[in-house]
Scaffold this active site. Structure first.
Site, short mmCIF file in Angstrom:
data_model
loop_
_atom_site.label_atom_id
_atom_site.label_comp_id
_atom_site.label_asym_id
_atom_site.label_seq_id
_atom_site.Cartn_x
_atom_site.Cartn_y
_atom_site.Cartn_z
N SER A 224 -77.54 8.85 2.38
CA SER A 224 -76.43 8.57 1.46
C SER A 224 -75.08 8.51 2.15
O SER A 224 -74.12 8.03 1.57
CB SER A 224 -76.39 9.62 0.35
OG SER A 224 -76.04 10.89 0.87
N LYS B 38 -71.16 15.02 0.92
CA LYS B 38 -70.53 13.83 0.36
C LYS B 38 -69.07 13.79 0.81
O LYS B 38 -68.57 14.73 1.42
CB LYS B 38 -70.58 13.83 -1.18
CG LYS B 38 -71.97 13.97 -1.79
CD LYS B 38 -72.85 12.76 -1.57
CE LYS B 38 -74.23 12.98 -2.21
NZ LYS B 38 -75.16 11.88 -1.88
#
Length: 287
Positions: free
Chosen positions: A64, A142
């Site tokens: 990701s 993230k």
């Protein structure tokens, strides 16, 4: 009868024996084995202390955050050094790549029952020291896009994310080869104080604040859940580099220089005992 010259000195060719050499060698050898458990315990204690208070290595288990982390499509395994000191002096800012404990809404899809076997738990703990992920994968990585008090939505007519009505500059944004370079839109969200809106750099291959917990406010990350800031890729050696913290809002100048210097300086100081212990252990084993 053989005459013995009392002043005779053996030549260098004559064999000599020194009875004191053998006990000395045994003594040194004995001392080493007595010191070894102490060295191991001290090194282990320092490693645990550093991991708890200063920094820890994490393995990135998904794609990701490509290409900032991983470095290639469908590959896994970057080990990242996460600084736990910076956020003791400052708050996460836009552009920071953070590791955090997933809120309850994030963990439902990842939670796996861990083994109750003490041996398995011990091996899992030892693995965490070198960056292996835990069984329940409850820690995530993230990039911070918006912080408390800001409004975020996607997208403008150029398919850019907007924060407080201004388009973000995101050079780190990535789309997998062969896929359309268009990020999925999401509704406008007002981020409450104490929360963070986070996205993955691999924008269409990341379940983040847009979709975790069905999105909306459930997808936000509490600041208290942040473990630290990703600083450096430490493994594999071919990927050694710093982790970009480019501010996409291009507004804040970031934390003062002394705050960035604190974790680096503390890390260097903390590393010295381990280096000295390693050198002493190496010298002992060579004897």
């Amino acid at each position: 009868m053989v005459d013995v010259d009392p002043e005779h000195t053996p030549s260098s060719d004559e064999p000599t024996s020194d009875a004191s050499d053998e006990p000395s060698k045994k003594k040194k050898k004995g001392n080493f084995w007595k010191e070894l458990p102490v060295l191991i315990l001290v090194a282990l204690g320092l490693a645990i202390g550093i991991q708890i208070f200063l920094g820890r290595v994490y393995m990135i288990p998904s794609e990701s955050m490509e290409t900032t982390l991983h470095g290639c499509t469908d590959c896994y395994g970057d080990r990242v050094l996460v600084d736990k000191v910076t956020y003791r002096f400052s708050e996460p800012e836009p552009g920071d790549v953070i590791v955090f404990r997933g809120p309850p809404a994030w963990q439902n899809d990842f939670l796996i029952e861990e083994s109750g076997n003490p041996i398995s738990q011990g091996l899992s703990w030892l693995g965490s020291l070198i960056g292996l992920p835990s069984a329940n994968e409850e820690d995530f990585v993230k990039r911070v896009v918006a912080v408390g008090g800001q409004t975020v939505k996607c997208c403008d007519d150029q398919n850019r994310v907007l924060v407080d009505g201004k388009a973000l500059d995101e050079p780190y944004k990535h789309f997998d080869e062969g896929t359309e370079a268009v990020q999925e839109s999401f509704e406008e969200i007002k981020v409450p104080e104490g929360k963070l809106f986070v996205l993955g750099d691999n924008r269409n291959h990341s379940c983040d604040s847009r979709c975790q917990g069905q999105g909306g406010l459930n997808g936000l990350v509490p600041v208290d859940n942040v473990i630290g800031k990703a600083r450096v890729i430490v493994l594999p050696p071919s990927r050694w580099q710093g982790v970009s913290d480019h501010n996409p809002q291009v507004v804040s100048m970031g934390a003062p220089g002394w705050q960035d210097a604190v974790p680096m300086g503390v890390g260097i100081v903390a590393a010295w005992p381990l280096l000295l212990l390693g050198r002493r252990l190496r010298d002992r084993t060579r004897r």
